[in-house]
Design an enzyme around this catalytic site. Sequence first.
Site, PDB file in Angstrom:
ATOM      1  N   ASN A 116       0.834  -1.192   0.000  1.00 20.28           N
ATOM      2  CA  ASN A 116       0.000   0.000   0.000  1.00 20.28           C
ATOM      3  C   ASN A 116       0.873   1.247   0.000  1.00 20.28           C
ATOM      4  O   ASN A 116       1.949   1.280   0.584  1.00 20.28           O
ATOM      5  CB  ASN A 116      -0.954  -0.004   1.211  1.00 20.28           C
ATOM      6  CG  ASN A 116      -0.392   0.744   2.402  1.00 20.28           C
ATOM      7  OD1 ASN A 116      -0.485   1.979   2.469  1.00 20.28           O
ATOM      8  ND2 ASN A 116       0.197   0.004   3.340  1.00 20.28           N
ATOM      9  N   PHE A 120      -1.771   8.035   4.197  1.00 19.54           N
ATOM     10  CA  PHE A 120      -2.553   8.608   5.315  1.00 19.54           C
ATOM     11  C   PHE A 120      -3.797   9.335   4.808  1.00 19.54           C
ATOM     12  O   PHE A 120      -4.090  10.470   5.210  1.00 19.54           O
ATOM     13  CB  PHE A 120      -1.710   9.575   6.155  1.00 19.54           C
ATOM     14  CG  PHE A 120      -0.616   8.951   6.972  1.00 19.54           C
ATOM     15  CD1 PHE A 120      -0.535   7.582   7.145  1.00 19.54           C
ATOM     16  CD2 PHE A 120       0.348   9.758   7.571  1.00 19.54           C
ATOM     17  CE1 PHE A 120       0.490   7.025   7.911  1.00 19.54           C
ATOM     18  CE2 PHE A 120       1.367   9.213   8.338  1.00 19.54           C
ATOM     19  CZ  PHE A 120       1.436   7.837   8.501  1.00 19.54           C
ATOM     20  N   SER A 180       5.624   5.053   8.727  1.00 15.34           N
ATOM     21  CA  SER A 180       5.054   4.735   7.421  1.00 15.34           C
ATOM     22  C   SER A 180       6.010   5.171   6.325  1.00 15.34           C
ATOM     23  O   SER A 180       6.566   6.273   6.384  1.00 15.34           O
ATOM     24  CB  SER A 180       3.709   5.441   7.233  1.00 15.34           C
ATOM     25  OG  SER A 180       3.277   5.321   5.883  1.00 15.34           O
ATOM     26  N   ASN A 182       5.098   5.981   3.371  1.00 17.55           N
ATOM     27  CA  ASN A 182       4.307   6.635   2.332  1.00 17.55           C
ATOM     28  C   ASN A 182       4.111   8.134   2.521  1.00 17.55           C
ATOM     29  O   ASN A 182       3.399   8.768   1.745  1.00 17.55           O
ATOM     30  CB  ASN A 182       2.933   5.948   2.232  1.00 17.55           C
ATOM     31  CG  ASN A 182       3.066   4.490   1.859  1.00 17.55           C
ATOM     32  OD1 ASN A 182       3.863   4.144   0.993  1.00 17.55           O
ATOM     33  ND2 ASN A 182       2.312   3.628   2.530  1.00 17.55           N
ATOM     34  N   THR A 183       4.712   8.707   3.556  1.00 17.36           N
ATOM     35  CA  THR A 183       4.725  10.154   3.736  1.00 17.36           C
ATOM     36  C   THR A 183       6.182  10.608   3.657  1.00 17.36           C
ATOM     37  O   THR A 183       6.993  10.190   4.491  1.00 17.36           O
ATOM     38  CB  THR A 183       4.112  10.559   5.086  1.00 17.36           C
ATOM     39  OG1 THR A 183       2.731  10.201   5.107  1.00 17.36           O
ATOM     40  CG2 THR A 183       4.241  12.063   5.311  1.00 17.36           C
ATOM     41  N   LYS A 219       5.259   3.757  17.162  1.00 15.80           N
ATOM     42  CA  LYS A 219       5.279   2.658  16.197  1.00 15.80           C
ATOM     43  C   LYS A 219       6.489   2.815  15.287  1.00 15.80           C
ATOM     44  O   LYS A 219       6.700   3.874  14.686  1.00 15.80           O
ATOM     45  CB  LYS A 219       3.999   2.647  15.362  1.00 15.80           C
ATOM     46  CG  LYS A 219       3.874   1.427  14.446  1.00 15.80           C
ATOM     47  CD  LYS A 219       2.483   1.321  13.861  1.00 15.80           C
ATOM     48  CE  LYS A 219       2.315   0.037  13.053  1.00 15.80           C
ATOM     49  NZ  LYS A 219       0.930  -0.145  12.566  1.00 15.80           N
ATOM     50  N   ASN A 248       5.766  -1.561  11.600  1.00 16.07           N
ATOM     51  CA  ASN A 248       4.989  -1.059  10.479  1.00 16.07           C
ATOM     52  C   ASN A 248       5.318  -1.879   9.233  1.00 16.07           C
ATOM     53  O   ASN A 248       5.968  -2.920   9.320  1.00 16.07           O
ATOM     54  CB  ASN A 248       5.306   0.426  10.262  1.00 16.07           C
ATOM     55  CG  ASN A 248       4.111   1.212   9.739  1.00 16.07           C
ATOM     56  OD1 ASN A 248       3.391   0.746   8.866  1.00 16.07           O
ATOM     57  ND2 ASN A 248       3.914   2.408  10.270  1.00 16.07           N
TER      58      ASN A 248
END
Length: 356
Positions: A116, A120, A180, A182-183, A219, A248
């Site tokens: 994925n 967010f 994450s 993805n940021t 996390k 994560n």
Amino acid sequence: MYRLVFSLLIARVSAETVHHLTLRALRAVQAVPGAAALLRRVLARRDPALAVRALGLEFPSPLGLAAGFDKDAVAYDALGAFGFGHVEIGTVTGRPQPGNPKPRLFRLVPDRAVVNRMGFNNQGSEAAAERLRGRGPGTIVGVNIGKTKVVPEAEAAADYVASAERLAPYADYLVVNVSSPNTPGLRNLQAVEHLRPLLAAVREAADRVTARRVPLLVKIAPDLADADVDAVADLAVELGLDGVIATNTTIARDGLASAAALVKETGGLSGAPLKERSLEVLRRLRARAGDRLVLISVGGVENADDVWERIRAGATLVQGYTAMIYGGPLWAHRVQRDLSRRLRGSAFATLDEARR
């Protein structure tokens, strides 16, 4: 039956479409008075031996749903009714944001995995707080907060603080997500010199807005070097954090059997391929911090044997998500049932005794 439905129907529909349809159905269940309570009596039958006392809370079982599924706190009680001992909502950001362009969610079926790069996508912390404000006592709800994409890294702490101020009064526990992939720039915040002031600011904000001390966890990513895992554990103990969630999603792609086009998709990989590294990080955290931190293990958890292994390795709580995609809506119920059998067939009377 679910495997047949998955192969003939679900696998032919985009993963994000299925996700939204599932959430819509769960939201409908939650909206019907008494429906979640009825489901809970059928699917979330409690074995007292599985109860876990942690973070000042009484968890009916150690298995929870990881963040990422219910990003906007729209279906947490319905999800709890399907057998999860707790549900972690989010990741929630200070401001609403649409996330990354679609497509951004991909199933890697041969690997029992998902990639994925959602980014967010959520309606922001104000909207989540409004939904949680009137919640009942049915499900333990953790709240996972992250950085809004457009906020510069130098202003990240203020963005996290805004979310903490809005959500701490309604959270059973708070999680600072700095892991994450993805940021852009988010994982830089895992470095101790950035993480220390960020966590201190969130802790102060949570204490300022509620008299109840809300447990605070961080996390981390599986891709951290071992020395950095140790550093985060030391920092968490130093700051008096309540725990660490490990791990994560990963940016690694080693040993995958899925089609090359899917393997090359950017984003975080979750599911079975993460199992080994997630367990390694858990064991390292346990060796470093002992019982001074509550450890929540997530990554590659597929069945009761995996949950048992994580508990024996030092986890107090365990979370899953990707396995539910491949195992269906009764996945948590089955894991809880099988874990109960596993415990009763062991030399231990409780999960606390089984934890090393």
